[in-house]
Design a protein around this motif. Structure first.
Motif, PDB file in Angstrom:
ATOM      1  N   ASP A 415       0.810  -1.218   0.000  1.00  0.00           N
ATOM      2  CA  ASP A 415       0.000   0.000   0.000  1.00  0.00           C
ATOM      3  C   ASP A 415       0.841   1.265   0.000  1.00  0.00           C
ATOM      4  N   HIS A 416       1.983   1.237   0.673  1.00  0.00           N
ATOM      5  CA  HIS A 416       2.726   2.473   0.901  1.00  0.00           C
ATOM      6  C   HIS A 416       4.161   2.456   0.389  1.00  0.00           C
ATOM      7  N   GLY A 417       4.650   1.295  -0.054  1.00  0.00           N
ATOM      8  CA  GLY A 417       6.050   1.197  -0.448  1.00  0.00           C
ATOM      9  C   GLY A 417       6.238   1.063  -1.946  1.00  0.00           C
ATOM     10  N   GLU A 418       7.399   0.560  -2.306  1.00  0.00           N
ATOM     11  CA  GLU A 418       7.747   0.381  -3.705  1.00  0.00           C
ATOM     12  C   GLU A 418       7.909  -1.102  -3.995  1.00  0.00           C
ATOM     13  N   ALA A 419       7.811  -1.461  -5.282  1.00  0.00           N
ATOM     14  CA  ALA A 419       7.859  -2.868  -5.677  1.00  0.00           C
ATOM     15  C   ALA A 419       9.129  -3.580  -5.211  1.00  0.00           C
ATOM     16  N   PRO A 420      10.314  -2.996  -5.342  1.00  0.00           N
ATOM     17  CA  PRO A 420      11.518  -3.705  -4.866  1.00  0.00           C
ATOM     18  C   PRO A 420      11.460  -4.049  -3.379  1.00  0.00           C
ATOM     19  N   MET A 421      10.837  -3.188  -2.592  1.00  0.00           N
ATOM     20  CA  MET A 421      10.724  -3.472  -1.168  1.00  0.00           C
ATOM     21  C   MET A 421       9.853  -4.698  -0.922  1.00  0.00           C
ATOM     22  N   LEU A 422       8.797  -4.864  -1.721  1.00  0.00           N
ATOM     23  CA  LEU A 422       7.927  -6.022  -1.563  1.00  0.00           C
ATOM     24  C   LEU A 422       8.675  -7.296  -1.924  1.00  0.00           C
ATOM     25  N   VAL A 423       9.520  -7.230  -2.945  1.00  0.00           N
ATOM     26  CA  VAL A 423      10.321  -8.403  -3.321  1.00  0.00           C
ATOM     27  C   VAL A 423      11.300  -8.745  -2.199  1.00  0.00           C
ATOM     28  N   ARG A 424      11.959  -7.723  -1.645  1.00  0.00           N
ATOM     29  CA  ARG A 424      12.916  -7.979  -0.564  1.00  0.00           C
ATOM     30  C   ARG A 424      12.223  -8.471   0.705  1.00  0.00           C
ATOM     31  N   HIS A 425      10.937  -8.164   0.818  1.00  0.00           N
ATOM     32  CA  HIS A 425      10.189  -8.611   1.989  1.00  0.00           C
ATOM     33  C   HIS A 425      10.112 -10.133   2.064  1.00  0.00           C
ATOM     34  N   LEU A 426      10.324 -10.811   0.954  1.00  0.00           N
ATOM     35  CA  LEU A 426      10.353 -12.273   0.964  1.00  0.00           C
ATOM     36  C   LEU A 426      11.382 -12.805   1.955  1.00  0.00           C
ATOM     37  N   GLU A 427      12.479 -12.072   2.126  1.00  0.00           N
ATOM     38  CA  GLU A 427      13.569 -12.556   2.973  1.00  0.00           C
ATOM     39  C   GLU A 427      13.167 -12.646   4.445  1.00  0.00           C
ATOM     40  N   SER A 428      12.124 -11.931   4.838  1.00  0.00           N
ATOM     41  CA  SER A 428      11.727 -11.952   6.250  1.00  0.00           C
ATOM     42  C   SER A 428      10.760 -13.082   6.570  1.00  0.00           C
ATOM     43  N   ALA A 429      10.381 -13.882   5.577  1.00  0.00           N
ATOM     44  CA  ALA A 429       9.458 -14.994   5.830  1.00  0.00           C
ATOM     45  C   ALA A 429      10.158 -16.098   6.619  1.00  0.00           C
ATOM     46  N   VAL A 430       9.413 -16.773   7.471  1.00  0.00           N
ATOM     47  CA  VAL A 430      10.001 -17.854   8.269  1.00  0.00           C
ATOM     48  C   VAL A 430      10.111 -19.145   7.465  1.00  0.00           C
ATOM     49  N   GLN A 431       9.379 -19.247   6.361  1.00  0.00           N
ATOM     50  CA  GLN A 431       9.422 -20.455   5.549  1.00  0.00           C
ATOM     51  C   GLN A 431      10.720 -20.482   4.737  1.00  0.00           C
ATOM     52  N   PRO A 432      11.335 -21.655   4.595  1.00  0.00           N
ATOM     53  CA  PRO A 432      12.608 -21.726   3.859  1.00  0.00           C
ATOM     54  C   PRO A 432      12.461 -21.691   2.348  1.00  0.00           C
ATOM     55  N   THR A 433      11.281 -21.999   1.807  1.00  0.00           N
ATOM     56  CA  THR A 433      11.090 -22.008   0.361  1.00  0.00           C
ATOM     57  C   THR A 433       9.820 -21.256   0.000  1.00  0.00           C
ATOM     58  N   VAL A 434       9.785 -20.799  -1.238  1.00  0.00           N
ATOM     59  CA  VAL A 434       8.607 -20.081  -1.719  1.00  0.00           C
ATOM     60  C   VAL A 434       7.369 -20.970  -1.746  1.00  0.00           C
ATOM     61  N   PRO A 435       7.443 -22.229  -2.237  1.00  0.00           N
ATOM     62  CA  PRO A 435       6.240 -23.078  -2.201  1.00  0.00           C
ATOM     63  C   PRO A 435       5.677 -23.246  -0.791  1.00  0.00           C
ATOM     64  N   GLN A 436       6.554 -23.437   0.208  1.00  0.00           N
ATOM     65  CA  GLN A 436       6.054 -23.555   1.578  1.00  0.00           C
ATOM     66  C   GLN A 436       5.401 -22.255   2.038  1.00  0.00           C
ATOM     67  N   LEU A 437       6.019 -21.140   1.673  1.00  0.00           N
ATOM     68  CA  LEU A 437       5.437 -19.846   2.033  1.00  0.00           C
ATOM     69  C   LEU A 437       4.043 -19.699   1.438  1.00  0.00           C
ATOM     70  N   LEU A 438       3.898 -20.032   0.150  1.00  0.00           N
ATOM     71  CA  LEU A 438       2.602 -19.875  -0.499  1.00  0.00           C
ATOM     72  C   LEU A 438       1.556 -20.795   0.125  1.00  0.00           C
ATOM     73  N   ASP A 439       1.950 -22.020   0.447  1.00  0.00           N
ATOM     74  CA  ASP A 439       1.007 -22.945   1.078  1.00  0.00           C
ATOM     75  C   ASP A 439       0.497 -22.388   2.404  1.00  0.00           C
ATOM     76  N   GLU A 440       1.408 -21.865   3.217  1.00  0.00           N
ATOM     77  CA  GLU A 440       1.006 -21.393   4.537  1.00  0.00           C
ATOM     78  C   GLU A 440       0.304 -20.046   4.464  1.00  0.00           C
ATOM     79  N   VAL A 441       0.648 -19.214   3.487  1.00  0.00           N
ATOM     80  CA  VAL A 441      -0.055 -17.948   3.311  1.00  0.00           C
ATOM     81  C   VAL A 441      -1.498 -18.207   2.896  1.00  0.00           C
TER      82      VAL A 441
END
Length: 480
Positions: A415-441
């Protein structure tokens, strides 16, 4: 050959800092305001800290005795769930310290007000200021300012006067203290009484306390009659003829008890500590009043929006100034209400402001810990308040709570940031992989899940990963 199968992109494991991600996304560099200098003649911080240590030597002694004598497995320091000393404990402390039981109780209460002793639920324990008392001047000064802020609790209020009249005097005393600070010397009590009367009159005028004639629905005096409108019964207001001189005497004596001023011979004078504390609060208010949004006059929600563009230190200064201009209880209530709103950025900023409030906000934060929208923020706040390292506080969250918080913070970035920040926000997820992140999200049930995933898919440069994220967003949207 390029595979069209979504890659199992490994995410770098880092310490999650979701609360800081959203504010950083919108922070922009602003010119630094030069640090204000205190009035000429103000002692150095080290000297002010020495004065505070001297004035609080008794409460520190009692707090340290309690730390050493009342440990786990003992009867405890409290008996009524309010962190007041039991009779047995007070007598024991008096015997061992060579004091009277009344003095021990007074020093214990002062230690609580100064943050040397912290109350957690139905128990009390040494505060971090007590641990840092001998080595950290800033901790000492913050403890003394906490006591200064609670001056009206340091001495019992007069029972013969209505609570509303006492509350008016407490609300008016900041202006009296400001006058004392600007005077930089002794001021006759008669002059302070005149100022207090003027300020109380202003407070009553702001509440529109206009006397009505019995049996009429318009103010006393001539004028056209208005249609009768049923009015809700108002809270009882203090009588206009309530004598303020005894209440001013009580207020000045209470401020003298905490060491903010000297009072006698018909005049009052701020001590160096009192003068410095009043100047600090005036400076905080001036900083906020000079901000582009005029945050000090705003509601909590508008104040937080005005702080969203500030760097962290500048935002904390705004929070302190906003808090200094209103009662702590109502300020905390406003911040909690702002955190319940739909804007995830304001939710994170509200809890940053509550960190500035500190211990007085604990009961309100505990009261909302079961509300799903603010639960992760409240748990992190309580963990840090209980002494956890901010870097490790996230460990109190379950996997589901951490995922919910990741989505909420991502919504703030979207809502308030820029696209690169949203991409970098992936690094703060507790899940080790993107598929696991998507499943739990998909499973966590956050109301902004679809919008977050769509924004992430649009921002991510990896086409395969973006496709997987879009597919997850579609599945959430269709209930799959």
């Amino acid at each position: 050959m390029t595979s069209r199968i979504p890659r199992d992109s490994r995410l770098r494991l880092v310490r999650p800092r979701p609360l800081a991600a959203a504010p950083r996304a919108v922070n922009q560099r602003r010119p630094r305001r030069p640090a204000p200098r205190p009035p000429e003649g103000t002692p150095a911080p080290a000297e002010l800290a020495r004065m505070a240590r001297t004035g609080l030597a008794g409460p520190v002694r009692v707090a340290r005795w309690a730390d050493a004598a009342l440990g786990p497995g003992s009867d405890g320091a409290t008996a009524d769930g309010k962190a007041t000393l039991s009779a047995v404990t007070a007598e024991r402390a008096a015997a061992e310290l060579g004091l009277s039981a009344a003095q021990v109780r007074a020093d214990w209460d002062t230690a609580r007000l100064a943050g040397l002793v912290e109350v957690h639920g139905d128990s009390a324990r040494p505060g971090w200021r007590l641990r840092a008392w001998d080595r950290d001047d800033s901790a000492v000064l913050r403890g003394w300012v906490a006591l200064f802020d609670a001056w009206s609790l340091a001495s019992p209020e007069p029972e013969e006067y209505e609570p509303a009249a006492v509350a008016e005097v407490v609300s008016a005393m900041p202006q009296v203290l400001s006058f004392l600070q600007l005077s930089a010397g002794p001021v006759p009590v008669e002059q302070l009484l005149d100022l207090l009367q003027q300020r109380v009159t202003e407070l009553r005028t702001e509440r529109c306390e206009v006397p009505y004639e019995p049996g009429t629905d318009h103010p006393t005096g001539s004028g056209p009659a208005r249609p009768t409108v049923p009015r809700q019964p108002a809270a009882p207001a203090p009588a206009a003829d309530t004598p303020l001189a005894p209440l001013l005497d009580w207020a000045l004596r209470a401020l003298a008890v905490v060491g903010a001023l000297t009072y006698g011979d018909g005049q009052a004078t701020l001590t160096p500590l009192g003068s410095w504390a009043v100047w600090v609060k005036l400076e905080q208010i001036c900083v906020a009043a000079q901000s582009p949004a005029g945050n000090i006059e705003q509601s909590a929600e508008d104040m937080l929006r005005g702080c969203a563009q500030l760097r962290p230190n500048a935002a904390r200064a705004e929070y302190r100034a906003w808090l200094a201009a209103r009662p702590v209880g109502s300020a905390v209530t406003e911040l909690i209400q702002a955190a319940r709103g739909e804007d995830a950025l304001l939710r994170g900023l509200a809890f940053e402001a509550l960190r500035v409030v500190g211990a007085p906000a604990e009961p309100d934060v505990r009261a909302v810990v079961d509300e799903p929208a603010v639960r992760p923020y409240a748990l992190l706040w309580l963990a840090e308040h209980d002494g956890a390292d901010p870097e490790d506080a996230h460990e109190v969250l379950t996997r589901e709570e951490a995922t919910w918080l990741w989505v909420d913070t991502a919504a703030a970035v979207a809502d308030h940031g820029e696209a690169p920040m949203l991409v970098r926000h992936l690094e703060s997820a507790v899940q080790p992989t993107v598929p696991q992140l998507l499943d739990e999200v998909r499973a966590v049930g956050h109301p902004r899940t679809v919008q977050v995933l769509v924004a992430l898919a649009a921002a991510h440069p990896d086409p395969a990963l973006a496709k997987a994220v879009r597919r997850a967003a579609f599945q959430v949207h269709t209930g799959g």
